[in-house]
Design an enzyme around this catalytic site. Sequence first.
Site, mmCIF file in Angstrom:
data_model
loop_
_atom_site.group_PDB
_atom_site.id
_atom_site.type_symbol
_atom_site.label_atom_id
_atom_site.label_comp_id
_atom_site.label_asym_id
_atom_site.label_seq_id
_atom_site.Cartn_x
_atom_site.Cartn_y
_atom_site.Cartn_z
ATOM 1 N N VAL A 62 0.835 -1.196 0.000
ATOM 2 C CA VAL A 62 0.000 0.000 0.000
ATOM 3 C C VAL A 62 0.870 1.246 0.000
ATOM 4 O O VAL A 62 1.898 1.293 0.681
ATOM 5 C CB VAL A 62 -0.896 0.018 1.268
ATOM 6 C CG1 VAL A 62 -1.723 1.273 1.349
ATOM 7 C CG2 VAL A 62 -1.771 -1.218 1.332
ATOM 8 N N CYS A 63 0.446 2.275 -0.728
ATOM 9 C CA CYS A 63 1.081 3.593 -0.655
ATOM 10 C C CYS A 63 -0.015 4.656 -0.781
ATOM 11 O O CYS A 63 -1.174 4.378 -0.523
ATOM 12 C CB CYS A 63 2.167 3.761 -1.714
ATOM 13 S SG CYS A 63 1.567 3.859 -3.400
ATOM 14 N N ARG A 64 0.339 5.842 -1.187
ATOM 15 C CA ARG A 64 -0.637 6.930 -1.282
ATOM 16 C C ARG A 64 -1.600 6.727 -2.446
ATOM 17 O O ARG A 64 -2.808 6.826 -2.295
ATOM 18 C CB ARG A 64 0.090 8.274 -1.414
ATOM 19 C CG ARG A 64 -0.852 9.461 -1.510
ATOM 20 C CD ARG A 64 -0.059 10.777 -1.542
ATOM 21 N NE ARG A 64 -0.974 11.889 -1.755
ATOM 22 C CZ ARG A 64 -1.310 12.355 -2.956
ATOM 23 N NH1 ARG A 64 -0.816 11.818 -4.050
ATOM 24 N NH2 ARG A 64 -2.140 13.369 -3.057
#
Length: 98
Positions: A62-64
């Site tokens: 997961v990231c932005r």
Amino acid sequence: MKSITTVELQEKIINGEKVNIIDVREDAEVAEGKIPGAKHIPLGVVPNSLEKLYKNEHYYMVCRSGGRSTAACEFLINQGYDVTNMTGGMLAWKGEKE
């Protein structure tokens, strides 16, 4: 590369499935909230953090918005890890945050 939507990942969490989530955002971004139970390993630290990950486990990255998690997935796949990218990242996450 495998991918999962934010809704699909949230359903797994709600259904009590075991999910190993790795959040590769920077410290300041994670301070604004992350998926409950997610482990924070910034993207730049991932190559030096392989001892924290197990090849017999599956991880959701997961990231932005999905770009950095895609890069993390590509790197980890090349190292022999089983990973799935969460498309849309935290911008698309509608679930609970901690």
